[in-house]
Every structure is written in C-alpha cells, then in structure tokens.
Scaffold this motif. Sequence first.
Motif, short mmCIF file in Angstrom:
data_model
loop_
_atom_site.label_atom_id
_atom_site.label_comp_id
_atom_site.label_asym_id
_atom_site.label_seq_id
_atom_site.Cartn_x
_atom_site.Cartn_y
_atom_site.Cartn_z
N TYR A 28 -12.40 39.52 -25.54
CA TYR A 28 -12.25 40.33 -24.57
C TYR A 28 -13.68 40.88 -23.99
O TYR A 28 -14.61 41.35 -24.90
N ALA A 29 -13.96 40.47 -22.92
CA ALA A 29 -15.06 40.58 -22.33
C ALA A 29 -15.24 41.99 -21.78
O ALA A 29 -14.35 42.89 -21.53
N ILE A 31 -16.95 43.29 -19.35
CA ILE A 31 -16.38 43.48 -18.14
C ILE A 31 -15.97 42.26 -17.77
O ILE A 31 -16.49 41.19 -17.55
N GLY A 32 -14.48 41.98 -17.45
CA GLY A 32 -13.86 40.81 -16.99
C GLY A 32 -12.79 40.54 -17.66
O GLY A 32 -12.25 39.32 -17.27
N GLY A 33 -12.28 41.21 -18.53
CA GLY A 33 -10.90 41.00 -19.04
C GLY A 33 -11.01 40.19 -20.11
O GLY A 33 -11.83 40.07 -21.17
N GLU A 34 -9.40 39.49 -20.49
CA GLU A 34 -9.11 38.71 -21.54
C GLU A 34 -9.48 37.49 -21.45
O GLU A 34 -8.99 36.65 -20.31
N PHE A 35 -9.81 36.56 -22.48
CA PHE A 35 -10.02 34.94 -22.34
C PHE A 35 -9.54 34.67 -23.44
O PHE A 35 -9.40 35.11 -24.56
N PRO A 52 -9.39 32.15 -18.61
CA PRO A 52 -8.80 33.80 -18.59
C PRO A 52 -7.42 33.39 -19.17
O PRO A 52 -6.70 32.59 -19.09
N GLN A 66 -21.83 31.22 -21.47
CA GLN A 66 -21.66 31.51 -20.38
C GLN A 66 -20.93 33.03 -20.14
O GLN A 66 -21.31 33.73 -19.49
N LEU A 67 -19.66 32.85 -20.91
CA LEU A 67 -19.02 34.21 -20.64
C LEU A 67 -19.76 35.29 -21.30
O LEU A 67 -19.75 36.15 -20.70
N ARG A 70 -22.65 36.34 -19.06
CA ARG A 70 -21.90 37.12 -17.54
C ARG A 70 -21.31 38.53 -18.19
O ARG A 70 -21.25 39.12 -16.93
N SER A 71 -20.73 38.70 -19.24
CA SER A 71 -20.02 39.84 -19.52
C SER A 71 -20.81 41.01 -20.07
O SER A 71 -20.01 42.03 -20.32
#
Length: 82
Positions: A28-29, A31-35, A52, A66-67, A70-71
């Motif tokens: 869970y990022a 900012i950015g949701g669930e992956f 995602p 990278q995730l 960015r998050s």
Amino acid sequence: MPLKPHYKPTRTDAADLTRDAQPGHRLYAAIGGEFVVTDNTSPITGGHMVRPADTPAGPGSITLAQLLARSAGIFTQPTTQN
C-alpha cells in the motif's frame, strides 16, 4: 525475512523491500493506492516488479524500488483514513 510494517523511501529500506517482498504480496503506497508484487523481475536489478492491484494479472509495471521512491513510503497493511 518477513515484511516490515512500513518502508521509507531510503536506499536501505529499498534494499530491504526488494529482499523481503515475494510474488503475491500486497503493498500500500502512502500516495498511490494498492499494488501487487508479480513473478516478473527487473532485468537490471533482479528485483520483483509490481502492478496496481486493480489491473488484470500480467507483468509488473515498475520495480519495488521505483514504487518506493515515488510514493513517499510503502505500508504492508492498508492504511486507515479518518
């Protein structure tokens, strides 16, 4: 090793996350949701790729590192919003 509850966007935590995450884990990022961690690996780093959670199964779109970069952080449990 088991996943930590929270990974910060640092080189140390990126290395730990790359080592600890396994295919099928949900992340869970901040900012950015669930992956979802996929079976695919990066040809450059060898780390697993993520996609995602709301997309069909398939190859990952970015690496774990990278995730994380960015998050602003990754959690291994859903965050609650009040």
